[in-house]
Design an enzyme around this catalytic site. Structure first.
Site, short mmCIF file in Angstrom:
data_model
loop_
_atom_site.label_atom_id
_atom_site.label_comp_id
_atom_site.label_asym_id
_atom_site.label_seq_id
_atom_site.Cartn_x
_atom_site.Cartn_y
_atom_site.Cartn_z
N TRP A 101 -7.17 45.84 19.36
CA TRP A 101 -6.15 45.82 20.42
C TRP A 101 -6.68 45.26 21.72
O TRP A 101 -5.93 44.62 22.47
CB TRP A 101 -5.55 47.22 20.61
N ASP A 176 -5.66 50.68 28.31
CA ASP A 176 -4.70 50.88 27.22
C ASP A 176 -5.11 52.19 26.54
O ASP A 176 -6.15 52.25 25.88
CB ASP A 176 -4.78 49.70 26.24
N LYS A 200 2.03 56.97 19.13
CA LYS A 200 0.81 57.51 18.54
C LYS A 200 0.71 59.01 18.84
O LYS A 200 0.52 59.81 17.96
CB LYS A 200 -0.43 56.79 19.08
C1 LIG Z 1 -0.75 50.74 18.39
C2 LIG Z 1 -1.49 50.18 19.53
C3 LIG Z 1 -1.00 49.09 20.27
C4 LIG Z 1 0.27 48.37 19.91
O1 LIG Z 1 1.37 49.11 20.31
P1 LIG Z 1 2.87 48.51 20.22
O2 LIG Z 1 3.64 49.61 20.87
O3 LIG Z 1 3.18 48.31 18.78
O4 LIG Z 1 2.91 47.26 21.01
C5 LIG Z 1 -1.73 48.67 21.36
N1 LIG Z 1 -2.88 49.28 21.72
C6 LIG Z 1 -3.39 50.31 21.03
C7 LIG Z 1 -4.67 50.94 21.46
C8 LIG Z 1 -2.71 50.79 19.92
O5 LIG Z 1 -3.22 51.82 19.22
#
Ligand SMILES: *Cc1c(COP(=O)(O)O)cnc(C)c1O
Length: 365
Positions: A101, A176, A200
């Site tokens: 990511w 993030d 998540k």
């Molecule tokens: C799942 C995830 C994403 C992607 O998320 P979306 O909502 O599908 O865009 C980005 N960063 C991390 C760390 C993730 O676990």
């Protein structure tokens, strides 16, 4: 019957949060309609919206310097909005590359080309196409003039997690936190911005939570359309346009559950215990289950491991499913097994997984 859910995202939600939604599904309070049927400008929705924000502020001790925002477009849209707002032409941003990511975040900046400034990698821990650890502070080379530094606190696919906040000096720090948001408290004041896709650890897909310093939001470039500017959402309390009302309602339910569980210190203790049990089992059975991750970088949210062969891994996933445990197949990019152990997964769920692992090893080892 509900299964034990180890999905990586969308992931399992705490049952009390779901049951509350079930109870309120056709009528919220005495309002005569579902949360989904309410105007986002009405008082009933407003109460839910503001309660979700207030709970977030309370659980994380969010200081008055920071706003809590709700936006759409997933974490992915943040990968573009961050450089559009905060990386003007002529400036450079630092990206800390530790997994899938964070790589994606970096490639989205590059895709914007001349619309934004440039990027450099302050560190990259990839070896032979794989990530098995996060860097030590001494490996990170921050450009003191960077517009911001961006990193990913938990590497969902590779099963690694930062257990310290990188020191980036006076450079605004952006994280993030999609896959470990509210797994414990963190010092919000260290961050110019933290963001997380809800699916998540805090709710269903469809909403992203952003915590950002007010003056940082205001420093964003002005020559963008309203929809693309953080300041638009901040000024409107995230009610600039129609927000994802049901997703935000579910975030409220999940946060209320976290509070009921004793808050983030209690949740943190529970997550540490889960990690201790599962990693303890992996270490005790390391002649059969192999963790590819450096010990100091182990994730408490996504636990990845390998079995002696891909055939055995497929058998493991299939038999786990027969035993009521789903979502254990590793990400297609890396294979193997991944148990995502977000807040909704209980200590008892982990104990059930470990008991299954012991049985499976005995039968196949
Ligand atoms: C799942 C995830 C994403 C992607 O998320 P979306 O909502 O599908 O865009 C980005 N960063 C991390 C760390 C993730 O676990």
């Amino acid at each position: 019957m509900r299964v034990i859910n180890f999905n990586a995202g969308p992931a399992g939600l705490p049952l009390p949060a779901l049951e509350r939604a079930q109870k309120e599904f056709t009528e919220l309070g005495n309002s005569g309609m579902s949360i989904m049927e309410h105007s986002h400008r009405g008082k009933d929705y407003d109460a839910v919206h503001n309660e979700a924000i207030a709970l977030m502020r309370e659980l994380l001790d969010v200081p008055a310097t920071h706003d809590v925002l709700f936006m759409q477009g997933g974490a992915h849209l943040q990968f573009s909005l961050i450089p559009l707002n905060f990386l003007p032409q002529g400036k450079s941003a630092d990206y800390l590359t530790t997994g899938h990511w964070s790589k994606m975040a970096l490639s989205e900046v590059k895709a914007l080309g001349g619309m934004v400034g440039s990027v450099r990698e302050a560190v990259n821990t990839e070896v032979d196409g794989k990530f098995t650890r996060v860097p030590k502070q001494s490996e990170i080379e921050i450009d003191a003039g960077a517009a911001y530094a961006h990193y990913t606190t938990n590497n969902t696919i590779y099963g690694t997690q930062w257990h310290y906040t990188p020191d980036v000096g006076n450079v605004p720090l952006i994280a993030d936190m999609s896959s470990d948001f509210i797994w414990k408290k963190f010092d919000v004041s260290k961050y110019a911005m933290a963001y997380a896709g809800a699916q998540k650890n805090i709710g269903p897909s469809g909403v992203v939570v952003i915590i950002a310093r007010k003056d940082f939001i205001e420093s964003g470039r002005a020559d963008l359309s309203k929809t693309l500017k953080y300041s638009t959402y901040a000024k409107a309390n995230s009610l600039f346009n129609t927000p994802p009302t049901f997703a935000i309602y579910m975030v409220r339910n999940v946060l209320a559950w976290v509070k009921e569980m004793g808050g983030l210190d209690a949740i943190h203790a529970r997550n540490l215990k889960k990690g201790e049990i599962l990693y303890g089992a992996l270490d005790a059975m390391s002649d059969f289950y192999k963790s590819p991750v450096e010990k100091e970088s182990r994730s408490y949210m996504n636990v990845v491991f390998r079995l002696p062969s891909e055939e055995l891994e497929a058998k493991f996933v299939a038999e786990a499913k027969e035993n009521g445990m789903v979502g254990l197949k590793g990400h297609r990019a890396v294979g193997g097994i991944r148990a995502s152990t977000y807040n909704a997964v209980s200590v008892e769920n982990i104990e059930a997984l470990v008991a299954f692992m012991e049985k499976f090893k005995k039968a196949n080892g």
